[in-house]
Write a protein that holds these residues in place. Structure first.
Motif: not given
Length: 216
Positions: A36-60
């Motif tokens: 579960x921690x691995x899944x949560x960390x992946x979600x957090x990374x995706x959100x951080x990328x998107x919030x940093x105006x990196x949506x193309x990197x966040x999408x995958x």
């Protein structure tokens, strides 16, 4: 630890948010896929990328996280809905609007079915959905969703002075003003009553925000 400051309770943002997103992912990436921690960390990374105006990197990243949730936590519908909502917002950011609106419709409908129309998460999903309706061909549906469904529910369940209620009021005012038939687009089909309604809503929102949050 990864999302909020211990001292002030504020969410991290900007470069700090992105750096902690990567740090969180690197901390748990070595764990099994079903951890579960691995899944949560992946979600957090995706959100951080998107919030940093990196949506193309966040999408995958967000797509991979949703796939893991469906594979190992298929009974956790609320987590899957959250992941789908994040993915829909990211699809919006990269310009895949048709895919985004289909997914947002699905998320909103399932949220209503699982936690009810008055839940704050349902209202947030409805707000996200309404933003997609505010374009040619869907404008009337967006205004109807805001005026007749989301706002009455938010006022009843959250109260007039809740931040989300005021966000919905503000979105309705913008929707009325930015209607393709509005005078702001030099089209005389807009009625004076509509513009007065938008003005009245915005003035009321400004007064409530000042009362609740103080002057700027």
């Amino acid at each position: 630890k990864w999302e909020k400051c211990f001292d002030c309770g504020q969410d991290f943002h900007g470069a700090v948010c992105l750096a902690l997103g990567w740090a969180c992912w690197k901390t748990y990436v070595g764990r099994p896929d079903r951890d579960g921690f691995r899944s949560t960390s992946m979600e957090l990374l995706g959100d951080a990328l998107r919030q940093s105006s990196l949506p193309k990197e966040a999408l995958p990243v967000l797509e991979a996280n949703l796939d893991l949730l469906r594979r190992y936590w298929s009974n956790d519908e609320l987590s899957i809905l959250n992941a789908q909502g994040n993915l829909a917002n990211c699809l919006d950011d990269v310009g895949r609007l048709d895919e985004a609106v289909v997914l947002k419709r699905r998320v909103y409908a399932r949220r209503v079915a699982t936690v009810g129309v008055s839940d704050k998460r349902t209202l947030l999903d409805g707000l996200n959905l309404s933003q997609h309706f505010l374009r040619p061909g869907l404008w009337a549906e967006g205004i109807t969703l805001l005026r007749d469904h989301l706002l009455p529910t938010a006022r009843r369940s959250l109260g007039l002075d809740h931040d989300l209620t005021m966000d919905l009021d503000q979105k309705l005012a913008f929707a009325i003003m930015q209607n393709p038939f509005s005078a702001f687009f030099e089209n005389l089909e807009c009625t004076r009553e509509e513009l007065l309604e938008a003005q009245s809503i915005m003035l009321d929102v400004v007064q409530r925000r000042r009362r609740v949050f103080g002057p700027a």
